[in-house]
Scaffold this motif. Structure first.
Motif, PDB file in Angstrom:
ATOM      1  N   ALA A  63       0.838  -1.198   0.000  1.00 50.49           N
ATOM      2  CA  ALA A  63       0.000   0.000   0.000  1.00 50.49           C
ATOM      3  C   ALA A  63       0.875   1.251   0.000  1.00 50.49           C
ATOM      4  O   ALA A  63       0.572   2.231  -0.698  1.00 50.49           O
ATOM      5  CB  ALA A  63      -0.923   0.000   1.221  1.00 50.49           C
ATOM      6  N   TRP A  64       1.976   1.196   0.737  1.00 50.45           N
ATOM      7  CA  TRP A  64       2.896   2.334   0.811  1.00 50.45           C
ATOM      8  C   TRP A  64       3.435   2.673  -0.579  1.00 50.45           C
ATOM      9  O   TRP A  64       3.483   3.839  -0.971  1.00 50.45           O
ATOM     10  CB  TRP A  64       4.043   1.994   1.766  1.00 50.45           C
ATOM     11  CG  TRP A  64       4.999   3.116   2.012  1.00 50.45           C
ATOM     12  CD1 TRP A  64       6.087   3.457   1.246  1.00 50.45           C
ATOM     13  CD2 TRP A  64       4.973   4.061   3.070  1.00 50.45           C
ATOM     14  NE1 TRP A  64       6.732   4.533   1.763  1.00 50.45           N
ATOM     15  CE2 TRP A  64       6.057   4.933   2.901  1.00 50.45           C
ATOM     16  CE3 TRP A  64       4.133   4.251   4.156  1.00 50.45           C
ATOM     17  CZ2 TRP A  64       6.326   5.981   3.768  1.00 50.45           C
ATOM     18  CZ3 TRP A  64       4.408   5.293   5.024  1.00 50.45           C
ATOM     19  CH2 TRP A  64       5.487   6.134   4.823  1.00 50.45           C
ATOM     20  N   VAL A  65       3.805   1.653  -1.324  1.00 50.17           N
ATOM     21  CA  VAL A  65       4.327   1.881  -2.678  1.00 50.17           C
ATOM     22  C   VAL A  65       3.216   2.415  -3.592  1.00 50.17           C
ATOM     23  O   VAL A  65       3.411   3.400  -4.306  1.00 50.17           O
ATOM     24  CB  VAL A  65       4.957   0.593  -3.259  1.00 50.17           C
ATOM     25  CG1 VAL A  65       5.378   0.797  -4.708  1.00 50.17           C
ATOM     26  CG2 VAL A  65       6.154   0.144  -2.418  1.00 50.17           C
ATOM     27  N   ARG A 161      13.512  -3.807  -3.491  1.00 45.89           N
ATOM     28  CA  ARG A 161      13.824  -5.250  -3.523  1.00 45.89           C
ATOM     29  C   ARG A 161      12.616  -6.090  -3.120  1.00 45.89           C
ATOM     30  O   ARG A 161      12.364  -7.139  -3.695  1.00 45.89           O
ATOM     31  CB  ARG A 161      14.993  -5.574  -2.575  1.00 45.89           C
ATOM     32  CG  ARG A 161      16.365  -5.274  -3.131  1.00 45.89           C
ATOM     33  CD  ARG A 161      17.479  -5.867  -2.281  1.00 45.89           C
ATOM     34  NE  ARG A 161      17.402  -5.498  -0.867  1.00 45.89           N
ATOM     35  CZ  ARG A 161      17.873  -4.357  -0.355  1.00 45.89           C
ATOM     36  NH1 ARG A 161      18.461  -3.469  -1.129  1.00 45.89           N
ATOM     37  NH2 ARG A 161      17.763  -4.118   0.949  1.00 45.89           N
ATOM     38  N   ARG A 162      11.883  -5.627  -2.133  1.00 48.94           N
ATOM     39  CA  ARG A 162      10.764  -6.397  -1.606  1.00 48.94           C
ATOM     40  C   ARG A 162       9.550  -6.373  -2.547  1.00 48.94           C
ATOM     41  O   ARG A 162       8.785  -7.326  -2.611  1.00 48.94           O
ATOM     42  CB  ARG A 162      10.376  -5.845  -0.239  1.00 48.94           C
ATOM     43  CG  ARG A 162       9.361  -6.686   0.464  1.00 48.94           C
ATOM     44  CD  ARG A 162       9.265  -6.314   1.910  1.00 48.94           C
ATOM     45  NE  ARG A 162       8.373  -7.252   2.573  1.00 48.94           N
ATOM     46  CZ  ARG A 162       8.384  -7.485   3.846  1.00 48.94           C
ATOM     47  NH1 ARG A 162       9.254  -6.882   4.622  1.00 48.94           N
ATOM     48  NH2 ARG A 162       7.526  -8.326   4.377  1.00 48.94           N
ATOM     49  N   TYR A 163       9.367  -5.256  -3.258  1.00 43.74           N
ATOM     50  CA  TYR A 163       8.213  -5.069  -4.144  1.00 43.74           C
ATOM     51  C   TYR A 163       8.684  -4.650  -5.534  1.00 43.74           C
ATOM     52  O   TYR A 163       8.353  -3.552  -6.011  1.00 43.74           O
ATOM     53  CB  TYR A 163       7.265  -4.004  -3.571  1.00 43.74           C
ATOM     54  CG  TYR A 163       6.830  -4.289  -2.155  1.00 43.74           C
ATOM     55  CD1 TYR A 163       5.834  -5.209  -1.884  1.00 43.74           C
ATOM     56  CD2 TYR A 163       7.444  -3.641  -1.077  1.00 43.74           C
ATOM     57  CE1 TYR A 163       5.441  -5.478  -0.581  1.00 43.74           C
ATOM     58  CE2 TYR A 163       7.061  -3.906   0.225  1.00 43.74           C
ATOM     59  CZ  TYR A 163       6.062  -4.826   0.473  1.00 43.74           C
ATOM     60  OH  TYR A 163       5.684  -5.098   1.767  1.00 43.74           O
ATOM     61  N   TRP A 167       7.165  -1.462  -7.411  1.00 43.09           N
ATOM     62  CA  TRP A 167       8.111  -0.347  -7.468  1.00 43.09           C
ATOM     63  C   TRP A 167       8.336   0.082  -8.922  1.00 43.09           C
ATOM     64  O   TRP A 167       8.288   1.259  -9.244  1.00 43.09           O
ATOM     65  CB  TRP A 167       9.425  -0.740  -6.811  1.00 43.09           C
ATOM     66  CG  TRP A 167      10.307   0.432  -6.556  1.00 43.09           C
ATOM     67  CD1 TRP A 167      11.216   0.983  -7.419  1.00 43.09           C
ATOM     68  CD2 TRP A 167      10.353   1.229  -5.378  1.00 43.09           C
ATOM     69  NE1 TRP A 167      11.829   2.060  -6.838  1.00 43.09           N
ATOM     70  CE2 TRP A 167      11.308   2.236  -5.581  1.00 43.09           C
ATOM     71  CE3 TRP A 167       9.681   1.185  -4.158  1.00 43.09           C
ATOM     72  CZ2 TRP A 167      11.611   3.187  -4.608  1.00 43.09           C
ATOM     73  CZ3 TRP A 167       9.987   2.123  -3.202  1.00 43.09           C
ATOM     74  CH2 TRP A 167      10.939   3.110  -3.443  1.00 43.09           C
ATOM     75  N   GLY A 168       8.524  -0.917  -9.786  1.00 46.79           N
ATOM     76  CA  GLY A 168       8.765  -0.610 -11.195  1.00 46.79           C
ATOM     77  C   GLY A 168       7.579   0.053 -11.871  1.00 46.79           C
ATOM     78  O   GLY A 168       7.735   0.900 -12.743  1.00 46.79           O
ATOM     79  N   ARG A 169       6.385  -0.309 -11.456  1.00 45.83           N
ATOM     80  CA  ARG A 169       5.182   0.243 -12.085  1.00 45.83           C
ATOM     81  C   ARG A 169       4.757   1.586 -11.489  1.00 45.83           C
ATOM     82  O   ARG A 169       4.271   2.455 -12.218  1.00 45.83           O
ATOM     83  CB  ARG A 169       4.046  -0.763 -11.982  1.00 45.83           C
ATOM     84  CG  ARG A 169       2.783  -0.289 -12.662  1.00 45.83           C
ATOM     85  CD  ARG A 169       1.732  -1.355 -12.759  1.00 45.83           C
ATOM     86  NE  ARG A 169       0.482  -0.738 -13.200  1.00 45.83           N
ATOM     87  CZ  ARG A 169      -0.703  -1.299 -13.107  1.00 45.83           C
ATOM     88  NH1 ARG A 169      -0.801  -2.518 -12.636  1.00 45.83           N
ATOM     89  NH2 ARG A 169      -1.770  -0.671 -13.508  1.00 45.83           N
ATOM     90  N   PHE A 170       4.913   1.754 -10.180  1.00 48.42           N
ATOM     91  CA  PHE A 170       4.331   2.914  -9.519  1.00 48.42           C
ATOM     92  C   PHE A 170       5.319   3.904  -8.939  1.00 48.42           C
ATOM     93  O   PHE A 170       4.945   5.017  -8.586  1.00 48.42           O
ATOM     94  CB  PHE A 170       3.381   2.470  -8.397  1.00 48.42           C
ATOM     95  CG  PHE A 170       2.203   1.691  -8.925  1.00 48.42           C
ATOM     96  CD1 PHE A 170       1.145   2.352  -9.536  1.00 48.42           C
ATOM     97  CD2 PHE A 170       2.163   0.309  -8.838  1.00 48.42           C
ATOM     98  CE1 PHE A 170       0.059   1.641 -10.037  1.00 48.42           C
ATOM     99  CE2 PHE A 170       1.078  -0.406  -9.325  1.00 48.42           C
ATOM    100  CZ  PHE A 170       0.036   0.272  -9.939  1.00 48.42           C
TER     101      PHE A 170
END
Length: 173
Positions: A63-65, A161-163, A167-170
């Motif tokens: 959710a944070w990302v 690393r975890r998401y 991360w790459g999308r948002f």
């Protein structure tokens, strides 16, 4: 009300609302008004059980990302919104929070991610049907802390690393 009917109500009202969480909540209340009060409480129990299941650090990190940050309240409203996305998205996110990158077709951070009103829909319907505040649902509350290992939201490298998919999308500029 069984789990299948719960998800059918969630899905049909979301589709009718065109994905708008506020419209979804209004349609959900309207739909629940067609049920008897005990069925509305059954719906509330299904909702609350899933809401509590989603109280997890790994999901809060996702959710944070997605939201570019998520306070306690924002994560509460995110969990309501996540339930509103239906069984496939909800269960997929619980299985692998990073999979939200693949499970969500579109995500508008101005509109999506906040389903606060969805969390009140069953209570509102019950109150309209009976004139009374909904009673205690008789299910265990969420634990005081999210399940799992705490996530350091401020560590960008760790979050990436975890998401990686989220991360790459948002989070890319």
């Amino acid at each position: 009300m069984d789990e299948t009917e719960f998800w059918e109500i969630v899905d049909s009202t979301r589709e009718a609302a065109g994905g708008d969480p506020e419209d979804h909540a209004e349609l959900l209340v309207e739909r629940l008004l067609g049920y008897d009060p005990e069925s509305v409480l059954d719906f509330a129990r299904h909702f609350e059980a899933r809401y509590n299941r989603a109280y997890r650090w790994d999901l809060w990190g996702a959710a944070w990302v997605l939201l570019g940050g998520a306070s306690d309240d924002a994560f509460d409203f995110f969990r309501c919104w996540l339930i509103g996305q239906g069984r496939e998205v909800f269960e997929g996110a619980l299985h692998d929070p990073d999979a939200l990158a693949d499970l969500l077709d579109d995500f508008d951070e101005e509109l999506d991610g906040d389903g606060e009103e969805l969390g009140y829909a069953a209570d509102e319907a019950y109150e309209q049907l009976t004139g009374l505040v909904a009673p205690d649902l008789g299910i265990l509350p969420a634990p005081p802390e999210p399940a799992g290992t705490p996530v350091d939201f401020e560590d960008d490298a760790s979050m990436e690393r975890r998401y990686p998919k989220l991360w790459g999308r948002f989070m890319t500029d």
